[in-house]
Scaffold this active site. Sequence first.
Site, PDB file in Angstrom:
ATOM      1  N   ALA A  63      58.851  47.071  38.567  1.00 56.30           N
ATOM      2  CA  ALA A  63      58.439  45.675  38.597  1.00 56.30           C
ATOM      3  C   ALA A  63      59.620  44.810  38.166  1.00 56.30           C
ATOM      4  O   ALA A  63      60.568  45.280  37.539  1.00 56.30           O
ATOM      5  CB  ALA A  63      57.244  45.457  37.682  1.00 56.30           C
ATOM      6  N   GLY A 106      56.811  50.476  38.452  1.00 61.69           N
ATOM      7  CA  GLY A 106      55.924  49.974  39.495  1.00 61.69           C
ATOM      8  C   GLY A 106      56.237  50.544  40.862  1.00 61.69           C
ATOM      9  O   GLY A 106      55.346  50.688  41.702  1.00 61.69           O
ATOM     10  N   GLU A 109      54.474  53.774  40.963  1.00 64.52           N
ATOM     11  CA  GLU A 109      53.033  53.548  41.078  1.00 64.52           C
ATOM     12  C   GLU A 109      52.646  53.115  42.491  1.00 64.52           C
ATOM     13  O   GLU A 109      51.574  53.489  42.988  1.00 64.52           O
ATOM     14  CB  GLU A 109      52.579  52.527  40.044  1.00 64.52           C
ATOM     15  CG  GLU A 109      52.676  53.076  38.623  1.00 64.52           C
ATOM     16  CD  GLU A 109      52.193  52.113  37.577  1.00 64.52           C
ATOM     17  OE1 GLU A 109      51.165  52.398  36.943  1.00 64.52           O
ATOM     18  OE2 GLU A 109      52.850  51.063  37.377  1.00 64.52           O
ATOM     19  N   GLU A 129      58.127  53.113  31.476  1.00 59.34           N
ATOM     20  CA  GLU A 129      57.617  51.858  30.923  1.00 59.34           C
ATOM     21  C   GLU A 129      57.575  51.822  29.401  1.00 59.34           C
ATOM     22  O   GLU A 129      57.834  50.776  28.788  1.00 59.34           O
ATOM     23  CB  GLU A 129      56.200  51.571  31.479  1.00 59.34           C
ATOM     24  CG  GLU A 129      56.184  51.022  32.893  1.00 59.34           C
ATOM     25  CD  GLU A 129      56.073  52.111  33.935  1.00 59.34           C
ATOM     26  OE1 GLU A 129      55.679  51.805  35.073  1.00 59.34           O
ATOM     27  OE2 GLU A 129      56.382  53.280  33.626  1.00 59.34           O
TER      28      GLU A 129
END
Length: 251
Positions: A63, A106, A109, A129
């Site tokens: 992200a 991210g 994911e 993370e």
Amino acid sequence: MSAEALLIERGDDRIVATLNRPEKRNAIDQEMIDALHGLCAELEAEPRTLIITGSERVFAAGADIAQLRERRAEDARRAINATAFIRINELPMPVIAALSGHALGGGAELAYAADLRIASPSLKIGNPETGLGIMAAAGATWRLPEIAGHARASELLLTGRVLDADEAITWGLVSSIHPFDELLAAAHALADRIAGNDALATRHTKRALRAPRHEHPDIERELQAELFESDEKVRRMTAFLNRSEDRRART
């Protein structure tokens, strides 16, 4: 849909979506999330197989940290990335992730949300993370145990370990490895095999695969009942029997 965040190539039976923020190593920001939602709306209305990929060096580095740093509790409760990834996972037709280079945070994911994952030898995949003071909260804590098992998921998520391509295939995160210049062709080969099958049977199979354990075996009975009444089932089985007859006649 932003052509900058996501490059789209449309075909009759598939769409190829390329993550396209090279200056940010394909970091997933709000613009890219919005583009993914737009793509999902299109594929929900007109189901096709989706191939999602990035560049040779990076699928998605995670992200966008600059945006994440500014987010607060209410942003977390909105589940910005998780909502988009759930929608991708719930698309009617299969999603293929073709991964090369870094697929982290991210980005990992997003890959976990796909039905099929293939990779190049340069893959680096994991969820670091906790080293940034947050947790993997866009699907990893429940998808990764389903993919790799609870013990391995716990190791990845609690230590922040990053796997290379060989480890990823051993752990079941990807199903095959291809040189980067053959990676997209391999994804298309999977899409070709899917396209050769009955679309409704494929959609029903994906639906059954995604169903929670308590819905089985009832869900198979109902989905199969619908398929047993389809004209396409009769056509395909008749063609199979005719081919078998022809083979026997030639021997």
